[in-house]
Design a protein around this motif. Sequence first.
Motif, short mmCIF file in Angstrom:
data_model
loop_
_atom_site.label_atom_id
_atom_site.label_comp_id
_atom_site.label_asym_id
_atom_site.label_seq_id
_atom_site.Cartn_x
_atom_site.Cartn_y
_atom_site.Cartn_z
N THR A 1 -8.68 3.98 -8.29
CA THR A 1 -7.47 3.19 -7.88
C THR A 1 -7.31 2.10 -8.65
OG1 THR A 1 -9.30 1.57 -6.81
CG2 THR A 1 -8.42 3.46 -5.23
N MET A 2 -7.72 1.76 -9.61
CA MET A 2 -7.42 0.61 -10.86
C MET A 2 -7.15 1.20 -12.05
SD MET A 2 -7.62 -2.25 -9.26
CE MET A 2 -7.43 -3.53 -10.72
N SER A 3 -7.14 2.52 -12.33
CA SER A 3 -6.86 3.12 -13.71
C SER A 3 -5.59 2.77 -14.20
CB SER A 3 -7.11 4.64 -13.44
OG SER A 3 -7.03 5.10 -14.95
N ASP A 4 -4.71 2.97 -13.40
CA ASP A 4 -3.08 2.94 -13.47
C ASP A 4 -3.01 1.55 -13.97
OD1 ASP A 4 -2.45 5.28 -13.06
OD2 ASP A 4 -1.14 4.82 -11.43
N ASN B 1 -19.99 4.94 -6.53
CA ASN B 1 -18.48 5.16 -6.35
C ASN B 1 -17.75 5.96 -7.61
OD1 ASN B 1 -17.28 3.34 -4.17
ND2 ASN B 1 -18.98 2.16 -4.90
N ARG C 1 2.35 1.59 -3.63
CA ARG C 1 1.55 2.22 -4.34
C ARG C 1 1.20 3.71 -4.19
NH1 ARG C 1 -1.16 -2.75 -3.76
NH2 ARG C 1 -2.66 -1.78 -2.21
N PHE C 2 1.26 4.14 -2.96
CA PHE C 2 0.92 5.54 -2.46
C PHE C 2 2.29 6.39 -3.30
CE2 PHE C 2 1.77 9.07 0.46
CZ PHE C 2 0.38 9.70 0.37
N GLN D 1 -16.69 -4.81 -2.53
CA GLN D 1 -16.07 -3.60 -2.86
C GLN D 1 -16.97 -2.24 -2.64
OE1 GLN D 1 -13.37 -4.40 -6.47
NE2 GLN D 1 -14.39 -6.08 -6.28
N ASN E 1 -12.80 1.97 -11.30
CA ASN E 1 -12.56 2.71 -9.86
C ASN E 1 -11.08 3.62 -10.07
OD1 ASN E 1 -11.50 3.36 -7.02
ND2 ASN E 1 -13.39 3.24 -6.83
N GLN F 1 1.01 -1.14 -0.09
CA GLN F 1 0.00 -0.06 -0.12
C GLN F 1 0.82 1.36 -0.09
OE1 GLN F 1 -2.55 -0.61 3.46
NE2 GLN F 1 -3.79 -2.15 2.62
N SER G 1 2.31 6.69 -6.86
CA SER G 1 1.18 7.38 -7.41
C SER G 1 1.79 9.01 -7.63
CB SER G 1 0.20 7.44 -6.58
OG SER G 1 0.21 8.11 -5.28
#
Length: 415
Positions: free
Chosen positions: A176-179, A204, A11-12, A65, A174, A8, A15
């Motif tokens: 968060t999943m675009s990348d 969402n 990923r942060f 989710q 979402n 986590q 970003s």
Amino acid sequence: MADRRKPQLLRFLISFLPAQLRFALIRNQLKISNHLDSRFTFRIARTREELSESYRILLKNYVEQGYAKPVDSEMRIIKHFALPTTTTLIALFDNKVVGTVSIIRRAQFDLPIESAFSLAEYIEKNDVVAEVSSLAIDPEFRLKRGSLFLPLLKFFWEYVENYMNLDVIVIAVNPTMSDFYEALLAFSRLKCPPVSDYNFANGNPAIGLFLDVRKAPKIFKELYGDKVQSKNLYDYFVNLKLNHFEMPHRTFYKSADPVMDPEMLHYFFSEKSTVFKDLTDQERMGLASAYPQEYYRSILPLLNTESLRNEVRHQLNRKAIVMSSSESEIIILNVARKGLCAFSSIPLSGILMLRIEVAEGCQAEVRGVVRWANEDRQLYGIELIKTDINWNKFVSYLDEDFISLFADRSKKKVA
């Protein structure tokens, strides 16, 4: 015990990097294995049991989710699943459904994504578009996501590229999943801005993405062609052959694999949900036009069917040649025994002779007359006044999907 905070945190931190560098780092994390457990099978969901399990896994994932609310049927059932142009792919482990993804072709209904994102630039060009939707994996396999997720994506890609005759696929994800989709699968963002309240995903946020199916293999090769095997998604998607995949048989070209017989339509969309009840009149007309009335009239939502065509139009998206001194190329978008709809960059009028490849190495020649034209969109409706044996066999093959489904249902009742 491993510290789950590290991924986590990683990923942060990633970003904050520029997109090009961020995507390169994400691609570098790939760990592809060409070995797949022999107990896996991938195929089109064709039975009520397979579809039920698929819809159950989907709802369970979406509720966890926050993308959907629980329902009594314990299945996520949407109106697009009722269309014969929607295909649900499944992964099975020891004959149990453990993964699913659906491909919804834009036909009688707008796509789910269009409730928040405009697809006008593709529609105006007459591109054939489908939406990737309802992707879900059984919780037991989620911790080993790569063991199922990548093979399911590969199966999805092979089916889309080789069997659906699409130009563009779209997906709403979402943020968060675009990348993941942009970096690994080469999706790009639609011109529309992200939305903070996407109704199809229970309010969402969502980002709209697209991938040009025609250009994708070249893009994959540019991204992955020089990578080692464990990070080469191009080689995995394009060159690797897996015996676990059960692909549909094609005698002639077609773009859909209908599976819903009348009984299944009634079960999912009237008994287990209120989908048919909630359709608008326009949607009811669209649904009715997608199925042959001879076999499905009694099960479809009630409406006045007098204005419907007698023939079902089958989606196609194949090239054809206008046989004249200049021999120009057109695109056949949909067909029936006595007519077709075509896109042409040059004006069409009067009587035409067309040559169409209906199967590998098999051509049909037909004569037709232009009955209507939408010159702004370069679309033409052509009534066929003379057809040959190859054309008749081709259309009979397309019609056979529904005839077989109805016949199978009748046999079950007798048994």
